[in-house]
Design an enzyme around this catalytic site. Structure first.
Site, PDB file in Angstrom:
ATOM      1  N   LYS A 279       0.816  -1.227   0.000  1.00 55.05           N
ATOM      2  CA  LYS A 279       0.000   0.000   0.000  1.00 55.05           C
ATOM      3  C   LYS A 279       0.837   1.258   0.000  1.00 55.05           C
ATOM      4  O   LYS A 279       0.597   2.173  -0.765  1.00 55.05           O
ATOM      5  CB  LYS A 279      -0.847   0.093   1.289  1.00 55.05           C
ATOM      6  CG  LYS A 279      -2.138  -0.589   1.292  1.00 55.05           C
ATOM      7  CD  LYS A 279      -2.976  -0.190   2.504  1.00 55.05           C
ATOM      8  CE  LYS A 279      -2.273  -0.157   3.840  1.00 55.05           C
ATOM      9  NZ  LYS A 279      -1.855  -1.439   4.381  1.00 55.05           N
TER      10      LYS A 279
ATOM     11  N   ARG B  64      -8.535   2.577  10.037  1.00 60.86           N
ATOM     12  CA  ARG B  64      -8.107   1.226  10.402  1.00 60.86           C
ATOM     13  C   ARG B  64      -9.211   0.448  11.110  1.00 60.86           C
ATOM     14  O   ARG B  64      -9.028  -0.711  11.435  1.00 60.86           O
ATOM     15  CB  ARG B  64      -6.950   1.290  11.395  1.00 60.86           C
ATOM     16  CG  ARG B  64      -5.540   1.448  10.884  1.00 60.86           C
ATOM     17  CD  ARG B  64      -5.065   0.360   9.996  1.00 60.86           C
ATOM     18  NE  ARG B  64      -3.735  -0.129  10.334  1.00 60.86           N
ATOM     19  CZ  ARG B  64      -2.603   0.428   9.915  1.00 60.86           C
ATOM     20  NH1 ARG B  64      -2.614   1.489   9.166  1.00 60.86           N
ATOM     21  NH2 ARG B  64      -1.446  -0.105  10.249  1.00 60.86           N
TER      22      ARG B  64
ATOM     23  N   ARG C 199      11.352  -6.853   5.324  1.00 61.74           N
ATOM     24  CA  ARG C 199      11.425  -5.390   5.304  1.00 61.74           C
ATOM     25  C   ARG C 199      12.293  -4.846   6.447  1.00 61.74           C
ATOM     26  O   ARG C 199      12.924  -3.810   6.311  1.00 61.74           O
ATOM     27  CB  ARG C 199       9.994  -4.860   5.420  1.00 61.74           C
ATOM     28  CG  ARG C 199       9.795  -3.439   5.078  1.00 61.74           C
ATOM     29  CD  ARG C 199       8.324  -3.155   4.852  1.00 61.74           C
ATOM     30  NE  ARG C 199       7.547  -3.233   6.092  1.00 61.74           N
ATOM     31  CZ  ARG C 199       6.272  -2.847   6.178  1.00 61.74           C
ATOM     32  NH1 ARG C 199       5.638  -2.394   5.131  1.00 61.74           N
ATOM     33  NH2 ARG C 199       5.633  -2.932   7.317  1.00 61.74           N
TER      34      ARG C 199
ATOM     35  N   ARG D 242      11.630  -3.516   9.505  1.00 63.53           N
ATOM     36  CA  ARG D 242      11.286  -2.357  10.332  1.00 63.53           C
ATOM     37  C   ARG D 242      11.177  -2.807  11.789  1.00 63.53           C
ATOM     38  O   ARG D 242      11.088  -3.995  12.068  1.00 63.53           O
ATOM     39  CB  ARG D 242       9.922  -1.840   9.838  1.00 63.53           C
ATOM     40  CG  ARG D 242       9.782  -0.347   9.820  1.00 63.53           C
ATOM     41  CD  ARG D 242       8.577   0.059   9.018  1.00 63.53           C
ATOM     42  NE  ARG D 242       7.322  -0.332   9.674  1.00 63.53           N
ATOM     43  CZ  ARG D 242       6.130  -0.165   9.123  1.00 63.53           C
ATOM     44  NH1 ARG D 242       6.021   0.354   7.927  1.00 63.53           N
ATOM     45  NH2 ARG D 242       5.046  -0.540   9.764  1.00 63.53           N
TER      46      ARG D 242
ATOM     47  N   ARG E 185       0.011  -8.180  13.878  1.00 61.63           N
ATOM     48  CA  ARG E 185      -0.532  -7.081  13.055  1.00 61.63           C
ATOM     49  C   ARG E 185      -1.527  -7.607  12.026  1.00 61.63           C
ATOM     50  O   ARG E 185      -2.534  -6.972  11.742  1.00 61.63           O
ATOM     51  CB  ARG E 185       0.606  -6.330  12.365  1.00 61.63           C
ATOM     52  CG  ARG E 185       1.336  -5.427  13.349  1.00 61.63           C
ATOM     53  CD  ARG E 185       2.605  -4.872  12.783  1.00 61.63           C
ATOM     54  NE  ARG E 185       2.351  -4.058  11.621  1.00 61.63           N
ATOM     55  CZ  ARG E 185       3.240  -3.865  10.653  1.00 61.63           C
ATOM     56  NH1 ARG E 185       4.409  -4.458  10.718  1.00 61.63           N
ATOM     57  NH2 ARG E 185       2.953  -3.098   9.645  1.00 61.63           N
TER      58      ARG E 185
END
Ligand code: AMP
Length: 182
Positions: free
Chosen positions: A15, A88, A127, A129, A140
């Protein structure tokens, strides 16, 4: 060309990458609540301190806090915008609806990016992070299914939603999105 967009989809679906590309080519304000929150964390602000613990555990931060950030940005925005990572949950979606009514800027299209869970987990873990460890990533995704996924029906019932397959290269996916925007 649609000017007021919302990007919806699970963490890791791409996204943020797509939102950045599309907002640049279409000259829209890219409003990512995740990016704005990370900026606050980095700056060590009061707001950032409140958000950090929740972000690192994969929980959502409070609706109040996020809404205050979004409201400030949209109120002063005259051109189009692209919301990424917000709303969200249904409560945030309803609050957004009220805000947009007030400023006479209704959403024109909700783009739902979709990808299966195994690929999402793979992408997120690579990724690297702070909130991308495997346990947090899984959490998540659960939070997404439980709290954010109901927005699919919410916007679909309003006739605003279009789905895009999130599997493929960045350019492939960008082209798929461009097609439904025109
Ligand atoms: P993101 O970059 O969109 O994946 O967001 C990273 C983290 O920031 C999320 O896991 C949440 O903790 C927090 N966050 C971002 N946007 C929101 C939102 N609209 N509501 C609540 N929490 C959010």
């Amino acid at each position: 060309m649609k000017q007021r967009l919302l990007f919806l989809g699970p963490p890791g679906v791409g996204k943020g990458t797509q939102a950045e590309l599309i907002s640049k080519t279409h000259n829209l304000l890219h409003l990512s609540t995740g990016d704005l929150l990370r900026q606050e964390v980095k700056a060590g602000s009061q707001l950032g301190k409140q958000a950090e613990v929740l972000m690192n555990s994969g929980e959502l931060v409070s609706d109040e806090l996020v809404l205050s950030i979004v409201e400030n940005k949209l109120n002063t925005q005259s051109q189009g915008w692209l919301l990424d990572g917000f709303p969200r949950n249904v409560n945030q979606a309803k609050a957004l609806e009220d805000l947009l009514k007030k400023i006479h800027q209704p959403i024109e299209l909700v783009v739902l990016l979709e990808l299966r869970n195994e690929l999402l987990i793979e992408r997120l873990i690579s990724r690297g992070r702070a909130d991308d460890t495997e346990a947090v990533v899984r959490h998540r995704l659960e939070v997404y299914r439980e709290k954010t996924a109901p927005l699919i029906d919410f916007y679909s019932n309003k006739g605003l939603l279009k789905s895009v397959n999130g599997d493929g290269s960045i350019v492939d996916i960008q082209n798929r999105i461009m097609e439904i925007l025109s």
